[in-house]
Design an enzyme around this catalytic site. Structure first.
Site, PDB file in Angstrom:
ATOM      1  N   GLU A  37       0.839  -1.191   0.000  1.00 47.17           N
ATOM      2  CA  GLU A  37       0.000   0.000   0.000  1.00 47.17           C
ATOM      3  C   GLU A  37       0.881   1.251   0.000  1.00 47.17           C
ATOM      4  O   GLU A  37       1.746   1.385   0.878  1.00 47.17           O
ATOM      5  CB  GLU A  37      -0.916  -0.027   1.235  1.00 47.17           C
ATOM      6  N   SER A  67      -5.494  -4.521   0.899  1.00 47.05           N
ATOM      7  CA  SER A  67      -5.882  -5.904   1.194  1.00 47.05           C
ATOM      8  C   SER A  67      -4.620  -6.683   1.520  1.00 47.05           C
ATOM      9  O   SER A  67      -3.910  -7.146   0.628  1.00 47.05           O
ATOM     10  CB  SER A  67      -6.593  -6.505  -0.029  1.00 47.05           C
ATOM     11  N   GLU A  68      -4.322  -6.794   2.792  1.00 47.13           N
ATOM     12  CA  GLU A  68      -3.104  -7.514   3.203  1.00 47.13           C
ATOM     13  C   GLU A  68      -3.209  -8.974   2.787  1.00 47.13           C
ATOM     14  O   GLU A  68      -2.215  -9.600   2.419  1.00 47.13           O
ATOM     15  CB  GLU A  68      -2.893  -7.397   4.716  1.00 47.13           C
ATOM     16  N   GLN A  90       1.939  -2.145   5.688  1.00 47.86           N
ATOM     17  CA  GLN A  90       2.167  -0.758   6.127  1.00 47.86           C
ATOM     18  C   GLN A  90       2.433  -0.627   7.629  1.00 47.86           C
ATOM     19  O   GLN A  90       3.270   0.155   8.048  1.00 47.86           O
ATOM     20  CB  GLN A  90       0.974   0.084   5.715  1.00 47.86           C
ATOM     21  N   ALA A  92       2.615  -3.413  11.173  1.00 48.68           N
ATOM     22  CA  ALA A  92       2.501  -4.816  11.595  1.00 48.68           C
ATOM     23  C   ALA A  92       1.096  -5.109  12.114  1.00 48.68           C
ATOM     24  O   ALA A  92       0.601  -6.224  11.996  1.00 48.68           O
ATOM     25  CB  ALA A  92       3.535  -5.142  12.666  1.00 48.68           C
ATOM     26  N   ASP A  93       0.465  -4.092  12.670  1.00 47.39           N
ATOM     27  CA  ASP A  93      -0.901  -4.240  13.189  1.00 47.39           C
ATOM     28  C   ASP A  93      -1.889  -4.610  12.079  1.00 47.39           C
ATOM     29  O   ASP A  93      -2.991  -5.069  12.365  1.00 47.39           O
ATOM     30  CB  ASP A  93      -1.366  -2.921  13.808  1.00 47.39           C
ATOM     31  N   ILE A  95      -1.326  -6.783   9.695  1.00 44.46           N
ATOM     32  CA  ILE A  95      -0.928  -8.036   9.047  1.00 44.46           C
ATOM     33  C   ILE A  95      -1.967  -9.138   9.240  1.00 44.46           C
ATOM     34  O   ILE A  95      -2.029 -10.080   8.462  1.00 44.46           O
ATOM     35  CB  ILE A  95       0.465  -8.474   9.572  1.00 44.46           C
ATOM     36  N   PRO A  97      -5.218  -9.636   8.641  1.00 40.49           N
ATOM     37  CA  PRO A  97      -6.056 -10.154   7.550  1.00 40.49           C
ATOM     38  C   PRO A  97      -5.280 -11.049   6.573  1.00 40.49           C
ATOM     39  O   PRO A  97      -5.882 -11.798   5.821  1.00 40.49           O
ATOM     40  CB  PRO A  97      -6.544  -8.886   6.835  1.00 40.49           C
ATOM     41  N   HIS A 137      -1.397   0.919  15.655  1.00 43.47           N
ATOM     42  CA  HIS A 137      -0.165   1.308  14.953  1.00 43.47           C
ATOM     43  C   HIS A 137       1.046   1.132  15.862  1.00 43.47           C
ATOM     44  O   HIS A 137       2.056   1.818  15.695  1.00 43.47           O
ATOM     45  CB  HIS A 137      -0.240   2.765  14.478  1.00 43.47           C
TER      46      HIS A 137
END
Lengths: 345, 433
Positions: A37, A67-68, A90, A92-93, A95, A97, A137
């Site tokens: 992203e 869309s991870e 973007q 780690a939080d 990740i 999905p 974040h």
């Protein structure tokens, strides 16, 4: 800092060092692609991919939908084709999905196909707190990844290590999660949030060769040497621990793990057997954190050398708070208390 | 805030979809609207998705129920190719019957048949190029047979025996063969969808000529991966074919539980701007034609296609469920689109290129081949007879090189092997010494 290459050295912060590693790998290997992203034209929200699309074109560095799950699923497919994708998540939080594509897919391809397919991908993602990012974040989810089989987990603590480790990661044929401690992108944060921010330029590990070099995965770095205490840590906390040790004149080994899995158990064992005291420090939540694994390993291997119980300094088992960030953060106060306790006897 | 008198309104009602028929009911599909052959036209492969939205509710058909081929989608295949297609369908059916029975005999842990929906993997495999990459789900064993993967190797995998190329690590039928451009099958559903898109994007980025094709069931179109894949495919105009095998049942959940009461599954592609078509999945010639159309479209940079194969799962989901406990017994017998094997056979007999005697002879020859191969496979061991791989193999391939912690755990397992599993020790323990 062994294996210093011959290329000219430049002062870089961690973002610049990561950008340089990506630049070099895009240049050296046409199969390396970067997707994520905002990584393309804009160059990433933290600027890690700045100017790379301009230099290598949209085929090599491109923006993705939000869309991870799609980013990581597509990266697995690209790896199966023969590319060497370097997806950016973007934060780690974000990740979660895409977690199934890491746990059930990337991490298992080699095993389930008996080497018929592999996932040679490096997932870069900023992690950790200290930037007033609130609960979405700021998280440190590294133990989710060390707990699953089949993924290597890397966390650099300096610009020099970030570049050398990232190059090794991209060249590695296993799936890798590369956590970037975002609090220290621009300077080695010591945990004293009320003091002025120090830039990387004052730190020796900001002297980064402009060319290609690698730091082997699975090798820790002893950043300070001492006799009375072993501090095992990684990421931002390397600098917090070093500062406390320095300011209080504690005679300690400070071990920067650099790679959590595979772990450099030899360095840990050697140090704890020497000092007889072990403090484990991470920013992540405490229960089932990577520190629990480290404590178990040290107990299993060094029990008869220990002179005090193993201590852990960690974040609290709460969601990462916003306004109470510095009450949550395992800073110098929590470290000092633990060190006093462990050194008491 | 708006003040409203709600007292006169009926209370809210939560709708839980329920299939038309359950065990004990008489299945009756007469209300199912099925288009006649030739009604759904065949546009140029270059058509924009917006101009073909009606196809998501149409039905591509070639064979009528008597086996006569007609209409714009007739792929006009040579007799030779159609006979090969019939042979593949018959072979996979024979293979399925044999392996199902092997599971029932305790020779392996698990099996899944594709009976009734063979056309949805065999016809696409024949219409694609041999090196187009396929990302199958778990019921596309037909692809491997079409691509010449040895049946013996399939059986070795099903038995997890010492010749299993996957070293006994995977549940039966989770094949993998990069040599046959067949991606390793995952037990997690629809993960292969975004992977197929990524592969197709890589192929396009490298200016290759190969395309990707992937399969999932109608039930797992509900997974997030399905929608991520649609998004990525349309954004990057990826050369990929998405197959939804709508066989009406996801284990015990009818297609309504996946949203089938409101729209066709092909219609899911419309919102993404993806060419979306529906095909009679029990009509091998129609499936071939639809795949050929989509493949040509993808290969000429006209983008992805979503194909819903309208079919019926004749048997249980797997060896682990009994369909008579959740659906009406004679549903399949009454399924208005028949059986792909019988329909292709009728077509070939109608063309006078095939007859009942040859059919019986071929069936016997295939059954014999399957039986002979099974015997060979069983010489390599069956799961029911225990472990066929060295303990070390459990620790290999987790990573390219084995790290120390796995090395330690491997040593532990080897020690267990000696203490627990060696014949000598067993005897010792039995003797009580």
């Amino acid at each position: 800092m062994s294996d210093m290459p011959d290329s000219p050295v430049k002062t870089m912060n961690m973002i610049e060092a990561i950008n340089s590693a990506l630049d070099i790998m895009l240049e050296r290997d046409d199969d390396v692609v970067i997707l994520g992203e905002d990584v393309g034209y804009f160059g990433g929200v933290f600027r890690a991919t700045a100017h790379l699309q301009e230099k290598y074109g949209k085929r090599r560095v491109f923006d993705t939908p939000i869309s991870e799950n799609g980013i990581l699923g597509a990266a697995v497919g690209m790896g199966a084709y023969g590319l060497r994708p370097v997806p950016e998540i973007q934060f780690a939080d974000y990740i979660y999905p895409g977690l199934d594509q890491i746990v059930s897919e990337a991490a298992r391809l080699r095993y389930r196909s008996a080497g018929d397919f592999i996932a040679p991908m490096t997932i870069r993602t900023p992690f950790g707190g200290g930037i007033f990012g609130g609960q979405t974040h700021s998280q440190s989810p590294e133990s989710l990844f060390t707990h699953m089989s089949g993924v290597k987990t890397i966390i650099p603590a300096t610009p020099y290590d970030a570049k050398g480790l990232l190059i090794s990661a991209i060249e590695d044929n296993d799936p890798i999660i590369f956590f970037e401690p975002k609090r220290i992108y621009n300077g080695p944060f010591t945990g004293y949030y009320d003091r002025p921010v120090e830039p990387w330029s004052k730190h020796s590990a900001a002297q980064v060769p402009e060319g290609y070099y690698k730091i082997p995965l699975g090798k820790a770095d002893v950043v300070q040497e001492g006799e009375g205490l072993t501090i095992i840590t990684y990421g931002t906390m390397v600098h917090v621990a070093s500062a406390v040790v320095e300011e209080q004149g504690i005679d300690a080994d400070v071990i920067d793990l650099r790679t959590l899995l595979p772990l450099d158990i030899e360095t840990i064992e050697e140090s704890v057997k020497k000092t007889g005291r072990c403090l484990i420090v991470h920013e992540a939540t405490r229960t089932s954190g990577f520190g629990a694994e480290l404590a178990a390993l040290v107990a299993e291997r060094c029990f008869y050398h220990l002179e005090a119980p193993i201590e852990r300094v960690t974040g609290f088992d709460t969601p990462y708070p916003h306004s109470l960030e510095w009450a949550y953060f395992p800073g110098p106060v929590r470290l000092t208390t633990a060190i006093e306790k462990i050194m008491k006897d | 805030m708006k003040k409203q008198n709600k007292q006169n309104l009926p209370r809210l009602h939560l709708h839980i979809p329920e299939p038309q028929f359950r065990p004990g009911d008489t299945a009756d599909f007469s209300n199912l609207e099925i288009e006649d052959v030739g009604v759904t036209g065949r546009p140029e492969e270059t058509i924009a998705p917006i101009d073909m939205q009606h196809m998501a509710t149409g039905l591509i058909r070639v064979l009528d129920m008597e086996g006569k081929a007609s209409g714009p989608w007739d792929p006009k295949l040579s007799t030779d190719i159609k006979l090969k297609m019939l042979r593949h369908i018959m072979k996979v059916r024979s293979f399925d019957d044999r392996m199902f029975r092997a599971q029932r005999q305790g020779k392996t842990s698990f099996y899944m048949k594709c009976t009734g929906e063979e056309a949805t993997s065999i016809a696409p495999a024949m219409a694609l190029a041999a090196d187009d990459m396929v990302f199958p789900s778990y019921r596309q064993q037909g692809i491997l047979l079409v691509r010449g993967y040895p049946m013996l190797d399939m059986m070795n995998q099903i038995y997890s025996n010492r010749e299993d190329s996957l070293k006994g690590r995977q549940l039966p039928i989770m094949y993998s063969s990069s040599d046959h451009s067949f991606f390793t099958i995952s037990g997690n559903l629809t993960t292969q969808y975004p992977q197929a898109v990524g592969w197709a994007m890589a192929s396009a980025a490298k200016q290759d000529s190969r395309i990707a094709a992937t399969w999932c069931g109608e039930g797992s179109t509900a997974e997030g991966d399905f929608h991520s894949a649609m998004t990525f495919a349309t954004v990057y105009n990826a050369p990929v074919i998405f197959n939804i095998v709508n066989n009406q049942w996801a284990i015990s959940s009818f297609s309504g539980i996946a949203g089938g009461e409101r729209a066709t599954f092909a219609a899911r592609g419309l919102g993404y701007g993806i060419a979306s078509i529906r095909v009679d999945g029990n009509d091998p010639l129609a499936v071939y034609a639809a795949t050929e159309w989509a493949a040509h479209r993808a290969r000429t940079n006209n983008g992805p296609t979503l194909i819903e194969h309208f079919t019926y799962r004749a048997e249980g989901h797997s060896t682990s469920d009994d369909p008579s406990s959740y659906r009406a017994a004679e549903e399949y017998a009454k399924w208005p689109l028949g059986d792909p094997l019988e329909r292709l056979k009728a077509h070939l007999i109608g063309e006078a290129t095939w007859d009942e005697d040859r059919h019986v002879a071929l069936k016997k020859a295939l059954d014999d081949e399957v039986k002979t191969t099974q015997k060979l496979a069983e010489k390599n061991g069956i799961l029911g007879h225990g472990m066929h791989q060295e303990f070390e193999t459990m620790f290999e391939d987790v990573f390219e090189e084995m790290p120390w912690h796995l090395q330690e755990q491997m040593d532990m397992s080897l020690a267990e092997k000696i203490s627990k599993f060696s014949t000598k020790n067993k005897e010792k323990m039995e003797r009580g010494s």
